[in-house]
Design a protein around this motif. Structure first.
Motif, PDB file in Angstrom:
ATOM      1  N   ARG A   1     -50.890 -29.259   0.755  1.00 26.85           N
ATOM      2  CA  ARG A   1     -50.904 -28.501  -0.493  1.00 26.85           C
ATOM      3  C   ARG A   1     -52.245 -27.796  -0.681  1.00 26.85           C
ATOM      4  O   ARG A   1     -52.294 -26.629  -1.061  1.00 26.85           O
ATOM      5  N   GLU A   2     -53.332 -28.504  -0.432  1.00 26.34           N
ATOM      6  CA  GLU A   2     -54.659 -27.896  -0.588  1.00 26.34           C
ATOM      7  C   GLU A   2     -54.852 -26.721   0.366  1.00 26.34           C
ATOM      8  O   GLU A   2     -55.409 -25.691  -0.010  1.00 26.34           O
TER       9      GLU A   2
ATOM     10  N   GLU B   1     -43.488 -25.856  -3.224  1.00 20.21           N
ATOM     11  CA  GLU B   1     -43.123 -26.976  -2.374  1.00 20.21           C
ATOM     12  C   GLU B   1     -41.674 -26.742  -1.969  1.00 20.21           C
ATOM     13  O   GLU B   1     -40.831 -26.400  -2.804  1.00 20.21           O
TER      14      GLU B   1
ATOM     15  N   TRP C   1     -45.358 -27.396   2.035  1.00 26.59           N
ATOM     16  CA  TRP C   1     -45.722 -26.329   1.104  1.00 26.59           C
ATOM     17  C   TRP C   1     -45.664 -24.985   1.796  1.00 26.59           C
ATOM     18  O   TRP C   1     -45.966 -24.868   2.976  1.00 26.59           O
TER      19      TRP C   1
ATOM     20  N   GLU D   1     -52.869 -23.833  -1.008  1.00 19.60           N
ATOM     21  CA  GLU D   1     -53.539 -23.242  -2.167  1.00 19.60           C
ATOM     22  C   GLU D   1     -54.715 -22.360  -1.741  1.00 19.60           C
ATOM     23  O   GLU D   1     -54.942 -21.294  -2.313  1.00 19.60           O
TER      24      GLU D   1
END
Length: 66
Positions: free
Chosen positions: A53-54, A22, A30, A57
């Protein structure tokens, strides 16, 4: 950019290891980043989405699987 350099890791000269973080300067933003063997910086930033964020990822998993 020093923050990025502090997170760099390498498994070999040919494979980059990508990391998720982050952004300290922009909470909620992110990034997925890696530093190449010659010092080149690769950076992908995910902004202003409720699922940033997802998404980051998912991209991280994709890049590290290559």
């Amino acid at each position: 950019m020093n923050e990025i350099a502090n997170h760099a890791q390498f498994q070999s000269a040919h494979k980059l290891v990508w990391e998720l973080s982050e952004r300290r300067d922009e909470p909620g933003v992110w990034s997925v980043e890696a530093i190449g063997s010659d010092g080149e910086i690769y950076l992908v930033v995910f902004y202003e989405k409720s699922n940033s964020r997802e998404l980051a990822e998912e991209y991280l998993a994709f890049k590290n699987a290559q």
